[in-house]
Design a protein around this motif. Structure first.
Motif, PDB file in Angstrom:
ATOM      1  N   UNK A  59     -26.551 -24.045  -2.307  1.00  0.00           N
ATOM      2  CA  UNK A  59     -25.850 -23.640  -1.083  1.00  0.00           C
ATOM      3  C   UNK A  59     -26.315 -22.253  -0.642  1.00  0.00           C
ATOM      4  N   UNK A  60     -26.482 -21.346  -1.594  1.00  0.00           N
ATOM      5  CA  UNK A  60     -26.977 -20.015  -1.240  1.00  0.00           C
ATOM      6  C   UNK A  60     -28.354 -20.079  -0.595  1.00  0.00           C
ATOM      7  N   UNK A  61     -29.196 -20.972  -1.080  1.00  0.00           N
ATOM      8  CA  UNK A  61     -30.519 -21.113  -0.492  1.00  0.00           C
ATOM      9  C   UNK A  61     -30.438 -21.684   0.926  1.00  0.00           C
ATOM     10  N   UNK A  62     -29.567 -22.671   1.133  1.00  0.00           N
ATOM     11  CA  UNK A  62     -29.391 -23.220   2.478  1.00  0.00           C
ATOM     12  C   UNK A  62     -28.880 -22.149   3.431  1.00  0.00           C
ATOM     13  N   UNK A  63     -27.920 -21.368   2.970  1.00  0.00           N
ATOM     14  CA  UNK A  63     -27.387 -20.275   3.776  1.00  0.00           C
ATOM     15  C   UNK A  63     -28.488 -19.278   4.107  1.00  0.00           C
ATOM     16  N   UNK A  64     -29.257 -18.911   3.093  1.00  0.00           N
ATOM     17  CA  UNK A  64     -30.326 -17.921   3.292  1.00  0.00           C
ATOM     18  C   UNK A  64     -31.366 -18.421   4.293  1.00  0.00           C
ATOM     19  N   UNK A  65     -31.582 -19.709   4.319  1.00  0.00           N
ATOM     20  CA  UNK A  65     -32.582 -20.284   5.215  1.00  0.00           C
ATOM     21  C   UNK A  65     -32.084 -20.464   6.643  1.00  0.00           C
ATOM     22  N   UNK A  66     -30.811 -20.130   6.883  1.00  0.00           N
ATOM     23  CA  UNK A  66     -30.310 -20.126   8.250  1.00  0.00           C
ATOM     24  C   UNK A  66     -29.302 -21.184   8.592  1.00  0.00           C
ATOM     25  N   UNK A  67     -28.890 -22.015   7.638  1.00  0.00           N
ATOM     26  CA  UNK A  67     -27.888 -23.038   7.923  1.00  0.00           C
ATOM     27  C   UNK A  67     -26.551 -22.371   8.267  1.00  0.00           C
ATOM     28  N   UNK A  68     -25.763 -22.972   9.155  1.00  0.00           N
ATOM     29  CA  UNK A  68     -24.452 -22.417   9.505  1.00  0.00           C
ATOM     30  C   UNK A  68     -23.436 -22.668   8.394  1.00  0.00           C
ATOM     31  N   UNK A  69     -23.613 -21.940   7.306  1.00  0.00           N
ATOM     32  CA  UNK A  69     -22.806 -22.132   6.102  1.00  0.00           C
ATOM     33  C   UNK A  69     -22.275 -20.783   5.627  1.00  0.00           C
ATOM     34  N   UNK A  70     -21.011 -20.760   5.246  1.00  0.00           N
ATOM     35  CA  UNK A  70     -20.448 -19.635   4.511  1.00  0.00           C
ATOM     36  C   UNK A  70     -20.415 -20.047   3.045  1.00  0.00           C
ATOM     37  N   UNK A  71     -21.085 -19.300   2.205  1.00  0.00           N
ATOM     38  CA  UNK A  71     -21.109 -19.607   0.778  1.00  0.00           C
ATOM     39  C   UNK A  71     -20.117 -18.718   0.044  1.00  0.00           C
ATOM     40  N   UNK A  72     -19.191 -19.347  -0.673  1.00  0.00           N
ATOM     41  CA  UNK A  72     -18.276 -18.613  -1.556  1.00  0.00           C
ATOM     42  C   UNK A  72     -18.960 -18.550  -2.909  1.00  0.00           C
ATOM     43  N   UNK A  73     -19.443 -17.380  -3.266  1.00  0.00           N
ATOM     44  CA  UNK A  73     -20.334 -17.282  -4.408  1.00  0.00           C
ATOM     45  C   UNK A  73     -19.969 -16.081  -5.274  1.00  0.00           C
ATOM     46  N   UNK A  74     -20.772 -15.826  -6.288  1.00  0.00           N
ATOM     47  CA  UNK A  74     -20.485 -14.749  -7.245  1.00  0.00           C
ATOM     48  C   UNK A  74     -21.633 -13.753  -7.267  1.00  0.00           C
ATOM     49  N   UNK A  75     -21.361 -12.608  -7.875  1.00  0.00           N
ATOM     50  CA  UNK A  75     -22.398 -11.579  -7.967  1.00  0.00           C
ATOM     51  C   UNK A  75     -23.567 -12.059  -8.823  1.00  0.00           C
ATOM     52  N   UNK A  76     -23.293 -12.911  -9.803  1.00  0.00           N
ATOM     53  CA  UNK A  76     -24.356 -13.417 -10.649  1.00  0.00           C
ATOM     54  C   UNK A  76     -25.389 -14.192  -9.857  1.00  0.00           C
ATOM     55  N   UNK A  77     -24.931 -15.067  -8.958  1.00  0.00           N
ATOM     56  CA  UNK A  77     -25.852 -15.820  -8.119  1.00  0.00           C
ATOM     57  C   UNK A  77     -26.493 -14.934  -7.054  1.00  0.00           C
ATOM     58  N   UNK A  78     -25.712 -14.004  -6.513  1.00  0.00           N
ATOM     59  CA  UNK A  78     -26.258 -13.116  -5.483  1.00  0.00           C
ATOM     60  C   UNK A  78     -27.307 -12.158  -6.036  1.00  0.00           C
ATOM     61  N   UNK A  79     -27.286 -11.942  -7.343  1.00  0.00           N
ATOM     62  CA  UNK A  79     -28.276 -11.042  -7.936  1.00  0.00           C
ATOM     63  C   UNK A  79     -29.695 -11.623  -7.839  1.00  0.00           C
ATOM     64  N   UNK A  80     -29.815 -12.901  -7.475  1.00  0.00           N
ATOM     65  CA  UNK A  80     -31.135 -13.468  -7.207  1.00  0.00           C
ATOM     66  C   UNK A  80     -31.789 -12.772  -6.014  1.00  0.00           C
TER      67      UNK A  80
END
Length: 324
Positions: A73-94
């Motif tokens: 989901x984070x990758x889809x969001x990063x690529x521009x999809x109209x998505x809000x990702x509820x995520x954690x710092x561990x995944x965001x550290x990528x």
């Protein structure tokens, strides 16, 4: 930390929305189960954004990894999809490695301390780095809860988990922390944890109380030990280009509601933790609260030195912020 009034949730749910189609439809994705505080906060966010934009924005909430794994989901969001990702710092550290420190072992003595981090110049600079990566924060201080260990025996000290196979999320901070504890961490997607426990692929799991209950993991193991090894927060992020393409008044509403949502999620989590303990006990689960927290803190202290991609002196910088 300022907490929203939980009654706002009920008020928000009364809004039925417009009969006309929304101008903008945005999906909100989370790995968490329906009924958890974070999902209730997400429903509040969706209702309030619709209400305050006169139905021009529809936020569709997808819990339980319905749109895929957190990483996907984070990758889809990063690529521009109209998505809000509820995520954690561990995944965001990528994307920005330094944010991984905020979910390190035993960083906080209590959840309220996180407000010092969230309001610091350091965190503002981290969010600037995310903006440079095309990621905007809508919620940056929503308490997810203290994470604890579910197993078939009490865990009071590191010796009790020595050699135990414990499911952890697939991010480096978690893996290194549980290696330092002496366990054998196994990375399993959250949607597969129940079956992994049921089939004895792993011996235990760790998560906040709400998630353990929401996923019904207590049906597979009967003991929860309050190790509180991480105090976790969720971060709600959206693609910057997509967000900036929205009309300014809609962006303002989403930011405004995001602030309220973070406070609400925190309030609900703190309130529900005691309720969850009672619910687990009623279900026959033993709650172990005489855990040697200092022993676990000492055992995992070296984890902060195992991230060469973090800014040098990062942990000390966070400690200074917390001491202010």
């Amino acid at each position: 930390m300022k907490f929203a009034n939980a009654a706002l949730v009920a008020a928000g749910f009364l809004f039925a929305g417009s009969a006309m189609a929304a101008d903008y439809t945005i999906r909100l994705a989370s790995s968490l189960s329906p009924g958890e505080p974070t999902i209730e906060a997400a429903e509040f966010f969706a209702d309030e954004v619709a209400k305050r934009t006169d139905g021009r924005v529809e936020i569709q909430v997808f819990p339980a990894q319905q749109l895929g794994s957190e990483k996907d989901v984070n990758q889809m969001m990063r690529q521009g999809a109209p998505i809000i990702s509820v995520t954690s710092s561990g995944y965001l550290s990528d994307f920005v490695p330094d944010i991984g420190v905020v979910e390190g072992p035993y960083l906080l003595d209590n959840p309220e301390q996180f407000e010092k981090i969230a309001s610091s110049d350091w965190f503002a600079s981290v969010k600037d780095q995310f903006n440079d990566k095309g990621i905007t924060f809508l919620v940056d201080d929503a308490l997810f809860g203290a994470r604890n260990i579910l197993a078939d025996k009490p865990v009071r000290s590191p010796a009790d988990v020595d050699g135990m196979t414990i499911r952890v999320p697939p991010n480096t901070v978690f893996v290194k922390t549980f290696e330092a504890m002496g366990t054998r961490p196994a990375t399993v997607e959250w949607s597969e944890v129940y079956s992994a426990l049921q089939q004895n692929v792993v011996e235990g799991a760790e998560a906040p109380l709400g998630s353990l209950w929401g996923a019904k993991l207590h049906e597979t193991r009967d003991t929860i030990s309050l190790t509180q090894h991480f105090t976790a927060f969720t971060f709600w992020v959206i693609n910057s280009d997509y967000f900036n393409s929205l009309p300014e008044d809609i962006r303002d509403v989403m930011m405004e509601v995001g602030q309220e949502t973070g406070a609400l999620a925190t309030e609900l989590t703190l309130k529900r933790d005691e309720e969850y303990k009672d619910m687990f006990r009623d279900a026959g689960v033993t709650i172990v609260d005489d855990v040697d927290i200092q022993a676990f803190r000492d055992k995992t202290a070296g984890v902060y030195g195992e991230f060469p991609n973090w800014t040098p002196g990062l942990y000390d910088q966070i400690q200074k912020i917390l001491a202010e």
